[in-house]
Design a protein around this motif. Structure first.
Motif, short mmCIF file in Angstrom:
data_model
loop_
_atom_site.label_atom_id
_atom_site.label_comp_id
_atom_site.label_asym_id
_atom_site.label_seq_id
_atom_site.Cartn_x
_atom_site.Cartn_y
_atom_site.Cartn_z
N ALA A 252 0.50 -1.26 -0.08
CA ALA A 252 0.26 -0.12 0.24
C ALA A 252 1.24 1.32 0.06
CB ALA A 252 -1.02 0.25 1.17
N LEU A 253 1.89 1.37 0.74
CA LEU A 253 2.48 2.35 1.05
C LEU A 253 3.32 2.78 -0.77
CD1 LEU A 253 4.69 1.79 4.09
CD2 LEU A 253 2.93 3.77 3.62
N ALA A 254 3.99 1.62 -1.01
CA ALA A 254 4.63 1.31 -2.53
C ALA A 254 3.26 2.33 -2.97
CB ALA A 254 5.33 0.32 -2.48
N THR A 255 2.36 1.79 -3.68
CA THR A 255 1.39 1.66 -4.38
C THR A 255 1.66 3.55 -4.40
OG1 THR A 255 0.62 0.41 -4.51
CG2 THR A 255 -1.02 2.19 -4.76
N VAL A 256 1.21 3.86 -3.08
CA VAL A 256 0.28 5.07 -2.96
C VAL A 256 1.95 5.80 -3.43
CG1 VAL A 256 0.33 7.12 -0.70
CG2 VAL A 256 -0.69 5.28 -0.46
N THR A 257 2.98 6.24 -2.73
CA THR A 257 4.24 6.46 -3.19
C THR A 257 4.35 6.33 -4.59
OG1 THR A 257 5.50 5.53 -1.34
CG2 THR A 257 6.90 6.60 -2.79
N GLY A 258 4.41 5.49 -5.70
CA GLY A 258 4.19 5.71 -7.59
C GLY A 258 2.81 6.87 -7.57
N LEU A 259 1.54 6.70 -6.87
CA LEU A 259 0.96 7.15 -7.31
C LEU A 259 1.48 8.74 -7.54
CD1 LEU A 259 -2.36 5.40 -6.60
CD2 LEU A 259 -1.29 5.74 -8.73
N PHE A 260 2.24 9.13 -6.42
CA PHE A 260 1.65 10.50 -6.02
C PHE A 260 2.75 10.93 -7.22
CE2 PHE A 260 5.81 13.64 -4.45
CZ PHE A 260 4.54 14.51 -4.07
N PHE A 261 3.71 10.41 -7.56
CA PHE A 261 4.64 10.66 -9.04
C PHE A 261 3.43 11.39 -10.09
CE2 PHE A 261 8.41 8.95 -5.88
CZ PHE A 261 8.89 10.26 -5.90
N VAL A 262 3.01 9.90 -10.56
CA VAL A 262 1.81 10.08 -11.31
C VAL A 262 0.75 10.62 -10.72
CG1 VAL A 262 -0.07 8.32 -12.75
CG2 VAL A 262 2.20 7.39 -11.83
N HIS A 263 0.42 11.14 -10.40
CA HIS A 263 -0.92 12.15 -9.78
C HIS A 263 0.18 13.69 -10.52
CE1 HIS A 263 -2.74 9.82 -7.79
NE2 HIS A 263 -4.12 9.95 -7.93
N VAL B 213 -7.36 0.94 -5.19
CA VAL B 213 -6.43 0.71 -4.70
C VAL B 213 -6.96 0.94 -2.79
CG1 VAL B 213 -4.38 1.13 -3.67
CG2 VAL B 213 -4.98 1.15 -6.61
N CYS B 214 -7.98 1.90 -3.23
CA CYS B 214 -7.98 2.04 -1.57
C CYS B 214 -9.18 1.16 -1.36
CB CYS B 214 -8.46 3.46 -1.39
SG CYS B 214 -7.88 4.79 -1.51
N VAL B 215 -9.62 0.92 -1.99
CA VAL B 215 -10.92 -0.41 -1.75
C VAL B 215 -10.24 -1.24 -1.61
CG1 VAL B 215 -13.01 -1.97 -2.78
CG2 VAL B 215 -12.68 0.71 -2.93
N LEU B 216 -9.77 -2.20 -2.61
CA LEU B 216 -8.58 -3.20 -2.47
C LEU B 216 -8.19 -2.96 -0.65
CD1 LEU B 216 -7.97 -3.99 -5.79
CD2 LEU B 216 -9.34 -5.32 -4.20
N THR B 217 -6.87 -2.47 -0.64
CA THR B 217 -6.04 -2.96 0.12
C THR B 217 -7.23 -2.02 1.36
OG1 THR B 217 -4.48 -1.58 -0.95
CG2 THR B 217 -4.34 -0.72 1.24
N GLY B 218 -8.19 -1.99 2.28
CA GLY B 218 -9.34 -1.39 3.17
C GLY B 218 -9.98 -2.77 3.46
#
Length: 142
Positions: free
Chosen positions: A27-38, A58-63
């Motif tokens: 989840a942290l890696a995904t959020v970090t990657g999404l930060f750069f994509v955003h 991503v949020c739903v699946l992680t939750g």
């Protein structure tokens, strides 16, 4: 052995902790990657239209994975909807990358040979993952 806990209970607890740790790291890696994509999405507004549904997914699946692991495991069963979504996502990624490379083959698009090689590698990786997800069609054809 921990008092009041059998060996199998300790193993189950350890597996659950490891699973939670792995999901948290992902989840942290995904959020970090999404930060750069955003950051790129700020310059290209059309990209944000694609990112928002992906962010929600991503949020739903992680939750669900963290709150209800049994439901998450049910979703991730072989030949389930999540596996087919993965196949489609990796196939589409390979197609998009392939189209990008095909369109840029004659133009001076600023891509040198090394970035092209990297994109080809990513496209081939996507094809490989999509093929693996469906076991190269063995269950579909047999």
């Amino acid at each position: 052995m921990v008092a009041g806990r059998s060996d199998s209970g300790l193993v189950s607890h350890t597996i659950a902790l490891v699973r939670s740790a792995i999901l948290t790291i992902l989840a942290l890696a995904t959020v970090t990657g999404l930060f750069f994509v955003h950051l790129e999405g700020r310059r290209r507004r059309a990209l944000l239209g694609v990112l928002l549904p992906l962010d929600v997914a991503v949020c739903v699946l992680t939750g669900v994975a963290l709150a209800r692991p049994e439901t998450f495991e049910g979703w991730m069963q072989e030949d389930g909807w999540a596996e087919w979504a993965t196949v489609h996502a990796f196939t589409m990624a390979a197609v998009v990358i392939g189209l990008r490379l095909w369109r840029g083959r004659t133009k001076q698009d600023g891509l040198g040979w090394l970035p092209r090689l990297g994109l080809i590698s990513v496209a081939l990786f996507c094809v490989f993952v999509a093929g693996e997800e469906i076991s190269w069609g063995q269950r579909l054809l047999a």
